[in-house]
Design an enzyme around this catalytic site. Sequence first.
Site, PDB file in Angstrom:
ATOM      1  N   LYS A 162      43.978 -42.409 -59.349  1.00 43.88           N
ATOM      2  CA  LYS A 162      45.337 -42.048 -59.766  1.00 43.88           C
ATOM      3  C   LYS A 162      46.176 -43.295 -60.054  1.00 43.88           C
ATOM      4  CE  LYS A 162      45.223 -37.707 -57.245  1.00 43.88           C
ATOM      5  NZ  LYS A 162      44.631 -37.015 -58.360  1.00 43.88           N
ATOM      6  N   CYS A 163      45.584 -44.216 -60.776  1.00 42.68           N
ATOM      7  CA  CYS A 163      46.214 -45.505 -61.063  1.00 42.68           C
ATOM      8  C   CYS A 163      46.400 -45.646 -62.568  1.00 42.68           C
ATOM      9  CB  CYS A 163      45.285 -46.609 -60.526  1.00 42.68           C
ATOM     10  SG  CYS A 163      45.773 -48.294 -60.915  1.00 42.68           S
ATOM     11  N   GLY A 164      47.353 -46.458 -62.968  1.00 41.96           N
ATOM     12  CA  GLY A 164      47.540 -46.728 -64.383  1.00 41.96           C
ATOM     13  C   GLY A 164      46.317 -47.377 -65.023  1.00 41.96           C
ATOM     14  N   THR A 185      43.204 -46.546 -64.160  1.00 45.39           N
ATOM     15  CA  THR A 185      42.071 -45.629 -64.015  1.00 45.39           C
ATOM     16  C   THR A 185      41.278 -45.450 -65.316  1.00 45.39           C
ATOM     17  OG1 THR A 185      43.139 -44.503 -62.169  1.00 45.39           O
ATOM     18  CG2 THR A 185      41.400 -43.290 -63.297  1.00 45.39           C
TER      19      THR A 185
END
Length: 160
Positions: free
Chosen positions: A35-37, A39
């Site tokens: 759930k990361c930018g 990803t």
Amino acid sequence: MSQLLDIPCTTIKGEEKRLKDFSAKAYLVVNTASKCGFTPQYKGLENLWQKYKDQGLVVLGFPCNQFGKQEPGNEGQISEFCELNFGVSFPLFKKVDVNGPEAHPLYVALKKQAPGLLGSQGVKWNFTKFLVSADGAEVQRFAPVAKPEDLEGEIQALLK
């Protein structure tokens, strides 16, 4: 051979492995999060794996929930997410800490061999990449903003 390659790690399926078990010419070790930018880099990592695995590259993903709690799932959820959303087929490992007193020994060793800016021993964010030579003696660190495809020159140099 470097002790780095002898450090036990547990795969996402619960098997104990060491880097040396993969018999690679180059290892790309990445702390990942769902759930990361960053990803979407899973796709680039998978592309590198597909393009260079037959030449000796192994991409190794280590999920980590230390940065913004961006990897909240359990191993089954992480594995399913990676496979369904990005077609990930490279080896994934159990969720680990990369910093602090509970940091996985592999990350302790990687950070020591390839410190960050100004000699920092910490990993700053998800998708920090460590490129390790076949004997574990050489370790290069790449920031999260470095796209997987930007590492191709360094990877190719190790695969020769």
